[in-house]
Motif scaffolding. Structure first.
Motif, PDB file in Angstrom:
ATOM      1  N   THR A  98       0.801  -1.220   0.000  1.00 43.71           N
ATOM      2  CA  THR A  98       0.000   0.000   0.000  1.00 43.71           C
ATOM      3  C   THR A  98       0.836   1.274   0.000  1.00 43.71           C
ATOM      4  O   THR A  98       0.291   2.357   0.043  1.00 43.71           O
ATOM      5  CB  THR A  98      -0.961   0.019   1.210  1.00 43.71           C
ATOM      6  OG1 THR A  98      -0.193  -0.116   2.405  1.00 43.71           O
ATOM      7  CG2 THR A  98      -1.978  -1.095   1.105  1.00 43.71           C
ATOM      8  N   ARG A 119      -0.187  -2.891  -7.059  1.00 43.95           N
ATOM      9  CA  ARG A 119      -0.447  -1.470  -6.771  1.00 43.95           C
ATOM     10  C   ARG A 119      -0.747  -0.684  -8.043  1.00 43.95           C
ATOM     11  O   ARG A 119      -1.622   0.170  -8.073  1.00 43.95           O
ATOM     12  CB  ARG A 119       0.779  -0.843  -6.097  1.00 43.95           C
ATOM     13  CG  ARG A 119       0.681  -0.652  -4.645  1.00 43.95           C
ATOM     14  CD  ARG A 119       1.717   0.282  -4.056  1.00 43.95           C
ATOM     15  NE  ARG A 119       2.868   0.596  -4.848  1.00 43.95           N
ATOM     16  CZ  ARG A 119       4.038  -0.050  -4.803  1.00 43.95           C
ATOM     17  NH1 ARG A 119       4.194  -1.085  -4.007  1.00 43.95           N
ATOM     18  NH2 ARG A 119       5.050   0.334  -5.544  1.00 43.95           N
ATOM     19  N   CYS A 125      -6.052  -1.666  -3.564  1.00 49.87           N
ATOM     20  CA  CYS A 125      -5.526  -2.904  -2.986  1.00 49.87           C
ATOM     21  C   CYS A 125      -5.216  -2.665  -1.523  1.00 49.87           C
ATOM     22  O   CYS A 125      -5.149  -1.522  -1.071  1.00 49.87           O
ATOM     23  CB  CYS A 125      -4.269  -3.380  -3.736  1.00 49.87           C
ATOM     24  SG  CYS A 125      -2.905  -2.192  -3.713  1.00 49.87           S
TER      25      CYS A 125
END
Length: 150
Positions: A98, A119, A125
């Motif tokens: 992240t 990503r 996500c």
């Protein structure tokens, strides 16, 4: 396949859940399930991207979690797109899923691009605690009809 695939078909959504072996053999099985799920309902999410990102999640779960307990794959098809989750027994969050990493991946390294792909190619996500481990997930939006392959 190891485990049971459950399918819930309603007009608004459908979902599949399957236990996969904690081996690299789980990767092609997971890809096939996602491909079949998207094709069976003629879902408008990009199946090539969904397969690629699913393979990355499953491969990471196999490679980076200890033990031989099953990994669980959950595929949800929604009117807005699809969400894929992979549950594994390790509660530790996945590396840099992240947050962007510093610098570019080493082009000579065989590993290190999976989370970057997730990503970059997904609409969102993340990860969350789940049972005795974690769930790592991504979402893909519906592809507009004019941009779908014929």
């Amino acid at each position: 396949m190891n485990g049971h695939a459950l399918q819930d078909r309603s007009s608004a959504s459908a979902s599949w859940r399957i236990a996969l072996p904690h081996t690299v053999a789980a990767v092609p099985v997971a890809r096939a399930l996602v491909r079949t799920a998207l094709a069976e309902l003629e879902h408008a999410a990009d199946s090539d991207t969904a397969e690629l990102l699913t393979a990355e999640l499953v491969a990471n779960a196999v490679e980076h979690t200890a033990g031989d307990g099953p990994i669980e794959l959950v595929v949800e098809l929604l009117p807005s797109g699809c969400q894929v989750e992979v549950h594994d027994p390790d509660p530790a969050p996945p590396g840099d899923l992240t947050r962007p990493t510093k610098g570019e991946p080493d082009p000579w390294q065989e590993h290190g691009r999976g989370l970057l792909l997730i990503r970059t190619l997904s609409s969102s996500c993340g990860h969350r605690p789940a049972g005795s481990g974690k769930a790592v997930w991504f979402r893909l939006p519906v592809v507009p009809a004019q941009r779908r392959p014929s």
